[in-house]
Write a protein that holds these residues in place. Structure first.
Motif, PDB file in Angstrom:
ATOM      1  N   VAL A 135      -3.336 -32.031 -42.749  1.00 49.41           N
ATOM      2  CA  VAL A 135      -3.720 -30.636 -42.504  1.00 49.41           C
ATOM      3  C   VAL A 135      -2.474 -29.775 -42.659  1.00 49.41           C
ATOM      4  O   VAL A 135      -1.469 -30.010 -41.979  1.00 49.41           O
ATOM      5  N   VAL A 172      -6.571 -30.923 -46.060  1.00 47.12           N
ATOM      6  CA  VAL A 172      -7.191 -29.670 -45.629  1.00 47.12           C
ATOM      7  C   VAL A 172      -6.134 -28.580 -45.541  1.00 47.12           C
ATOM      8  O   VAL A 172      -5.139 -28.716 -44.825  1.00 47.12           O
ATOM      9  N   VAL A 174      -5.265 -24.738 -44.357  1.00 46.71           N
ATOM     10  CA  VAL A 174      -5.699 -23.656 -43.472  1.00 46.71           C
ATOM     11  C   VAL A 174      -4.867 -22.419 -43.798  1.00 46.71           C
ATOM     12  O   VAL A 174      -3.643 -22.457 -43.700  1.00 46.71           O
ATOM     13  N   VAL A 195      -9.846 -23.944 -45.796  1.00 49.04           N
ATOM     14  CA  VAL A 195     -10.291 -23.236 -44.602  1.00 49.04           C
ATOM     15  C   VAL A 195      -9.545 -21.911 -44.605  1.00 49.04           C
ATOM     16  O   VAL A 195      -8.364 -21.850 -44.253  1.00 49.04           O
ATOM     17  N   PRO A 200      -9.733 -21.637 -34.843  1.00 47.93           N
ATOM     18  CA  PRO A 200     -10.272 -22.934 -34.408  1.00 47.93           C
ATOM     19  C   PRO A 200     -11.747 -23.111 -34.725  1.00 47.93           C
ATOM     20  O   PRO A 200     -12.199 -24.238 -34.960  1.00 47.93           O
ATOM     21  N   LEU A 203     -12.630 -25.231 -37.748  1.00 44.35           N
ATOM     22  CA  LEU A 203     -12.034 -26.564 -37.855  1.00 44.35           C
ATOM     23  C   LEU A 203     -12.889 -27.673 -37.264  1.00 44.35           C
ATOM     24  O   LEU A 203     -12.415 -28.812 -37.128  1.00 44.35           O
ATOM     25  N   SER A 204     -14.135 -27.397 -36.953  1.00 48.37           N
ATOM     26  CA  SER A 204     -14.950 -28.373 -36.232  1.00 48.37           C
ATOM     27  C   SER A 204     -15.064 -29.712 -36.954  1.00 48.37           C
ATOM     28  O   SER A 204     -15.200 -30.754 -36.312  1.00 48.37           O
ATOM     29  N   LEU A 206     -12.859 -31.408 -38.217  1.00 47.50           N
ATOM     30  CA  LEU A 206     -11.686 -32.250 -37.941  1.00 47.50           C
ATOM     31  C   LEU A 206     -11.762 -32.945 -36.583  1.00 47.50           C
ATOM     32  O   LEU A 206     -10.929 -33.807 -36.280  1.00 47.50           O
ATOM     33  N   VAL A 244      -4.857 -22.343 -33.156  1.00 50.35           N
ATOM     34  CA  VAL A 244      -5.235 -23.449 -34.042  1.00 50.35           C
ATOM     35  C   VAL A 244      -4.506 -24.730 -33.640  1.00 50.35           C
ATOM     36  O   VAL A 244      -5.105 -25.805 -33.550  1.00 50.35           O
ATOM     37  N   ILE A 248      -6.215 -28.257 -32.321  1.00 52.12           N
ATOM     38  CA  ILE A 248      -5.965 -29.553 -32.955  1.00 52.12           C
ATOM     39  C   ILE A 248      -5.456 -30.557 -31.928  1.00 52.12           C
ATOM     40  O   ILE A 248      -5.885 -31.719 -31.893  1.00 52.12           O
ATOM     41  N   CYS A 252      -8.017 -33.566 -31.774  1.00 48.18           N
ATOM     42  CA  CYS A 252      -7.609 -34.549 -32.776  1.00 48.18           C
ATOM     43  C   CYS A 252      -6.494 -35.425 -32.191  1.00 48.18           C
ATOM     44  O   CYS A 252      -5.968 -35.134 -31.118  1.00 48.18           O
TER      45      CYS A 252
END
Length: 289
Positions: A135, A172, A174, A195, A200, A203-204, A206, A244, A248, A252
């Motif tokens: 990302v 990805v 952003v 993206v 946020p 970003l679902s 991820l 963001v 994450i 994540c």
């Protein structure tokens, strides 16, 4: 590797974002992941933007005043020094340091000059972690499709090299907004998931993934971060990026990260703290599952 000279509290050397400084060969093993920072003070392979040699030392110096916050909220964050030297040697050195940091149980975070610094640490991470998603928050896609063909990996095409490696579940971007991202060669069916919104809510997909996160500071609007090599208008605010990064971290598993494209300029030293505060949101400490 060098050592930080900043010591605003008189309590010893201070590293990136206020982290404690420890020699690499004395890095203790840890059972629960924490951030381990190291820097790269020379551009590795710059084709675009202004020279940013000395960026790591600049960020280290001007983010040192975060030490009281870091001591309280990220007490096990560690800094193992700053690399410099020939570009070819640096690629190997970044990989070796990242491998050592991984082996000790930490999350390696490299702070460098040109964005090519992301390449060796991300590849090293992918070798250790299967099903890894890359990302990157960046105003540019760094795929180089609009350029003449070249076998050389540089800060304008290194993401294409990551794609070709086949080592990542998904790549990805952003926040891309540069004119190159609107060229016909960058269509919706390209190799990178786009993206556009630094939010946020976008970003679902991820959620639950293992990620390497790369922060090119030109994702910020130049009003906030003017000292970056390839400025683009209509960028993100520090608060947007911080949100963001926090999302994450919460949703994540961050295995590694990097920060790049800062131009050393004492007139805009706030950039160092903006970058490090955002990255510290990303590397929240939590108990190993």
């Amino acid at each position: 590797m060098g050592e930080a000279r900043d010591d605003p509290a008189g309590a010893g050397l201070v590293g990136f974002g206020g982290a404690a400084v420890v020699p690499l060969d004395e890095l203790p093993r840890t059972a629960s992941p924490a951030a381990c920072f190291f820097g790269v003070d020379s551009d590795i392979s710059r084709r675009f933007g202004e020279n940013s040699d000395g960026a790591a030392t600049f960020v280290r110096h001007w983010s040192a005043r975060m030490q009281p916050w870091t001591r309280r909220h990220r007490p096990r964050a560690t800094d193992v020094g700053v690399l410099s030297g020939a570009a070819g040697d640096l690629v190997r050195s970044v990989s070796e340091v990242a491998s050592t940091v991984f082996a000790a149980g930490y999350v390696p975070v490299v702070v460098g000059g040109d964005h090519t610094v992301s390449y060796p640490v991300a590849v090293t991470a992918a070798k250790r972690h299967e099903d890894l998603t890359y990302v990157y928050l960046d105003a540019h896609l760094d795929l180089g499709f609009h350029l003449d063909d070249s076998d050389d990996v540089h800060n304008g095409n290194f993401v294409a090299a990551l794609v070709r490696s086949g080592a990542f579940r998904e790549i990805v971007n952003v926040g891309a907004r540069a004119w190159t991202t609107h060229d016909d060669v960058y269509g919706d069916d390209g190799p990178v998931t786009l993206v556009r919104d630094v939010d946020p809510a976008a970003l679902s997909a991820l959620r639950g993934r293992k990620v390497h996160v790369s922060l090119d500071v030109d994702v910020f609007d130049p009003v906030y971060v003017p000292n970056t090599g390839s400025r683009e208008p209509f960028g993100a605010s520090p608060e947007q990026v911080r949100h963001v990064m926090s999302w994450i971290a919460d949703h994540c598993t961050v295995v590694s990260a990097d920060v790049s494209e800062v131009l050393p300029d004492p007139a805009h030293r706030a950039t160092a703290e903006i970058a490090m505060r955002c990255v510290h949101e990303l590397v929240k400490e939590r108990q190993k599952q």
